[in-house]
Design a protein around this motif. Structure first.
Motif, mmCIF file in Angstrom:
data_model
loop_
_atom_site.group_PDB
_atom_site.id
_atom_site.type_symbol
_atom_site.label_atom_id
_atom_site.label_comp_id
_atom_site.label_asym_id
_atom_site.label_seq_id
_atom_site.Cartn_x
_atom_site.Cartn_y
_atom_site.Cartn_z
ATOM 1 N N ASP A 5 77.361 -16.337 -69.191
ATOM 2 C CA ASP A 5 78.267 -15.458 -68.472
ATOM 3 C C ASP A 5 79.705 -15.948 -68.613
ATOM 4 O O ASP A 5 79.961 -17.159 -68.590
ATOM 5 N N PRO A 6 80.665 -15.047 -68.737
ATOM 6 C CA PRO A 6 82.060 -15.469 -68.868
ATOM 7 C C PRO A 6 82.619 -15.987 -67.544
ATOM 8 O O PRO A 6 82.343 -15.439 -66.483
ATOM 9 N N THR A 20 92.333 -17.359 -69.829
ATOM 10 C CA THR A 20 91.247 -18.138 -70.431
ATOM 11 C C THR A 20 89.883 -17.606 -70.019
ATOM 12 O O THR A 20 89.664 -17.297 -68.844
ATOM 13 N N VAL A 21 88.984 -17.507 -70.985
ATOM 14 C CA VAL A 21 87.599 -17.159 -70.685
ATOM 15 C C VAL A 21 86.708 -18.220 -71.327
ATOM 16 O O VAL A 21 86.908 -18.606 -72.482
ATOM 17 N N THR A 22 85.745 -18.726 -70.553
ATOM 18 C CA THR A 22 84.885 -19.819 -71.001
ATOM 19 C C THR A 22 83.417 -19.414 -70.905
ATOM 20 O O THR A 22 82.989 -18.846 -69.900
ATOM 21 N N TYR A 23 82.660 -19.710 -71.960
ATOM 22 C CA TYR A 23 81.218 -19.482 -71.991
ATOM 23 C C TYR A 23 80.531 -20.829 -72.200
ATOM 24 O O TYR A 23 80.929 -21.597 -73.075
ATOM 25 N N THR A 24 79.510 -21.109 -71.400
ATOM 26 C CA THR A 24 78.779 -22.366 -71.540
ATOM 27 C C THR A 24 77.274 -22.100 -71.506
ATOM 28 O O THR A 24 76.792 -21.368 -70.645
ATOM 29 N N VAL A 166 82.222 -22.474 -75.424
ATOM 30 C CA VAL A 166 83.184 -21.701 -76.209
ATOM 31 C C VAL A 166 84.272 -21.232 -75.252
ATOM 32 O O VAL A 166 83.979 -20.543 -74.269
ATOM 33 N N ARG A 167 85.491 -21.631 -75.515
ATOM 34 C CA ARG A 167 86.606 -21.259 -74.646
ATOM 35 C C ARG A 167 87.696 -20.563 -75.470
ATOM 36 O O ARG A 167 88.153 -21.090 -76.481
#
Length: 321
Positions: A5-6, A20-24, A166-167
């Motif tokens: 989820d972002p 900024t949007v980060t996916y982990t 992924v950021r």
């Protein structure tokens, strides 16, 4: 990133917005194939891979040392970017367990046991998380260490768990040129740099505003010099991708200060990319057969249709690299 989820946030130096949007997502991998190197040393050793239904990866690596001179160590090496990962290993009995050393960029993080303790039965899977200072594209080595242990000693590894992140950070600033962005946003003299040590890929698109700088020249030589200075600053920080901008309403009243055409801009960006051996994405050519007024909002910024064309072009280019 599928299954992640972002998480939206903002750059620390920005008073507003969400840049900024980060996916982990945690992935489980078995350490074999081109990205991994298995090394065996000495005459008394054994390295094998076996299928295993109760393994999360479906397989188990067994690295065995034998007592006496000429044994071990056996090791698994791979390049890694990040600050932690977990080893999924099989616990072993007191007479069969082996230790392993973990080295990151040549530095010993520690020596760790795989001996079953307490109520944990030999053969069951354990997860050990290793944390260390952030590294980028450095070698990690997991190697057996049977020093002081008698007899046949085995290290069984089912896989690695890696938290993949992924950021995406949008650090574009309206009105900036290659020269002013380098001066104000990268130098650190006017606040924190727009780029952090953990940014791996840096995509830079300049040229539209550079056309109107006071010292700009029709042949693009001043822009070329400014872009080269920018690239000199960026290359030590990450993998640089240069892009040429999309179309503008050239010759319009709003474009009266411009002295370069967008084709000249594209040519200069291409030259700098080739000279520095970095990737280049041409965002101007996809608009060759499109009426400019239909894909921009005003005279320079893409509208929704323009952004759609540009986004597809960038995605296609990155996937082809």
């Amino acid at each position: 990133m599928p299954g992640a989820d972002p998480v939206v946030s903002n750059w620390q130096a920005s008073p507003s917005g969400e840049s900024t949007v980060t996916y982990t997502r945690t992935i489980q991998v078995f350490p074999e194939g081109g990205a991994f190197q298995v090394n065996s040393t000495g005459s008394g050793h054994s390295v094998s891979v076996s299928d295993r239904d109760d393994s999360v990866t479906g397989k188990t690596y067994t690295l065995t040392d034998l007592s006496g001179e000429g044994s071990g160590p056996q090791s698994i090496r791979f390049k890694f970017t990040g600050e932690q990962f977990s080893v999924l290993y099989r616990r072993a009995s007191a007479i069969a367990f082996n230790n392993y050393d973990l080295l990151v960029d040549g530095r010993l993080i520690g020596t760790f046991s795989t001996r079953a303790t307490g109520r944990a039965a030999p053969g069951t899977v354990a997860r050990r998380t290793h944390a260390f200072d952030y590294v980028r594209d450095k070698e990690v080595e997991i190697r057996t260490n049977s020093k002081g242990l008698a007899g046949r000693r085995s290290l069984e590894i089912d896989g690695l768990e890696i938290p993949k992140t992924v950021r995406f950070t949008n650090q574009g600033v309206i009105g900036q040129t290659a020269r002013t962005y380098n001066l104000y946003n990268l130098s650190g003299r006017y606040g924190p740099s727009a780029i952090t040590e953990r940014d791996q890929f840096i995509i830079a698109q300049f040229g539209t505003n550079d056309r109107g700088e006071k010292a700009a020249s029709p042949d693009g030589s001043r822009f070329h010099a400014s872009l080269q200075s920018l690239v000199d600053e960026l290359k030590p920080r990450g993998n640089v991708i240069l892009m040429s901008a999309g179309p503008v309403l050239e010759g319009s009243k709003a474009d009266a200060m411009a002295v370069m055409t967008m084709k000249v801009v594209r040519g200069m960006v291409d030259q700098v990319a080739k000279a520095n051996q970095v990737d280049f994405i041409d965002n101007l050519s996809p608009f060759d057969e499109v009426e400019t007024a239909s894909v921009i909002d005003g005279f320079a910024h893409p509208n929704e249709a323009g952004h759609s064309i540009m986004a597809k072009n960038i995605i296609d280019a990155i996937e082809s690299i």
